[in-house]
Design an enzyme around this catalytic site. Sequence first.
Site, PDB file in Angstrom:
ATOM      1  N   ARG A 118       0.837  -1.199   0.000  1.00 34.23           N
ATOM      2  CA  ARG A 118       0.000   0.000   0.000  1.00 34.23           C
ATOM      3  C   ARG A 118       0.874   1.252   0.000  1.00 34.23           C
ATOM      4  NH1 ARG A 118      -3.768  -1.001   5.072  1.00 34.23           N
ATOM      5  NH2 ARG A 118      -4.522   1.117   4.572  1.00 34.23           N
ATOM      6  N   CYS A 156      -0.767   5.799   9.454  1.00 34.42           N
ATOM      7  CA  CYS A 156      -1.212   4.496   8.936  1.00 34.42           C
ATOM      8  C   CYS A 156      -2.390   4.752   8.008  1.00 34.42           C
ATOM      9  CB  CYS A 156      -1.575   3.547  10.081  1.00 34.42           C
ATOM     10  SG  CYS A 156      -2.935   4.114  11.126  1.00 34.42           S
TER      11      CYS A 156
END
Length: 338
Positions: free
Chosen positions: A206, A290
């Site tokens: 990601r 995050c």
Amino acid sequence: MRLPTPTHITRMMSTSTLPKPSVPLLISAKEAVAGLPNKRDIVALDVSWHMPNSPRSATEEFASGPRIPGARRFDMDKIADHDPKTNPLGLGHMLPTIETFRDAAGKLGITRHTHVVLYDSVGLFSAPRGLFTFKAFGHDKVSVLDGGLPAWIDEGGDVEQGPPEAFKTAEYENGHLDKEMVKSYADIVAINKDGDIVLDARSHGRFTGQDPEPRPGLSSGHMPHARSLPFGDLLLPVSDGHPYTSYKSPKELRQVLVRAVGGEEAWEALLNQGADVAGTAVERQLVFSCGSGMTACVGWLAAQIVAQEEGRVVPSAVYDESWTGYASRPESEIVKGE
């Protein structure tokens, strides 16, 4: 709930603005199960949280059990900032106002003197976010149960099921948000290559943009100058002999963090604020990010554990909006690749 007397824990300021903790940041299940019985000034809070694409419901699981006896539910999606003026993107589990926090704590029977022990249902995932929340509002007596509910059960701890029993409410007084612990979008876009070190806890795929985000329509990739530190690198993985996630040793956590920031020299410069790095006196923080501000706190707590172990200060903060807030803004610069 039974917990240990934390006399053997080295105590140190976890950031430059936090007081010395009077209880350990991390408690093992073995310590908890074998600790002091009938401790009245301890409250266990279930802070379980699951990803948006998960079929699990933390609230429903808590309501039916199993759970630690006497535990109460602290729902970080509900005890959050829902004001469109301060949370215009409508993001989940953003830090609440001090008024919202006080009200929630009081309804859970928590006072400023309560030792709060946080756990989650998968091992070690969302509990550090709960600890970060309490610390951000100046609540010193807060710990995370390492390994969470699975570790408690594995260690032979009692559990209860069915509807939770009623408990007395309390009045939670004082407290304020420590703004040095929280980074905003404006703070993030102002970071240059010699500024704060952003450590991204999402998976490496990601981070590079190779893998999609779990939130539909959100681009993957990363912020300029960010570094990849998947939160799983800080944890002992699930295996046949270890059926839940928990933190690695402080020594191993230090190794992971040192590698993430660029080596020993960079780590020492971070801890020795004002030190000369490449001819420049720097003042910088570790900033953990995050997907939505949840697992960023796994890294944040790891840094505090290392600080406590070494008797030093690791200046650190959390980007509360994290990638969801950053990538949702069309003006944000998104980097693909390493």
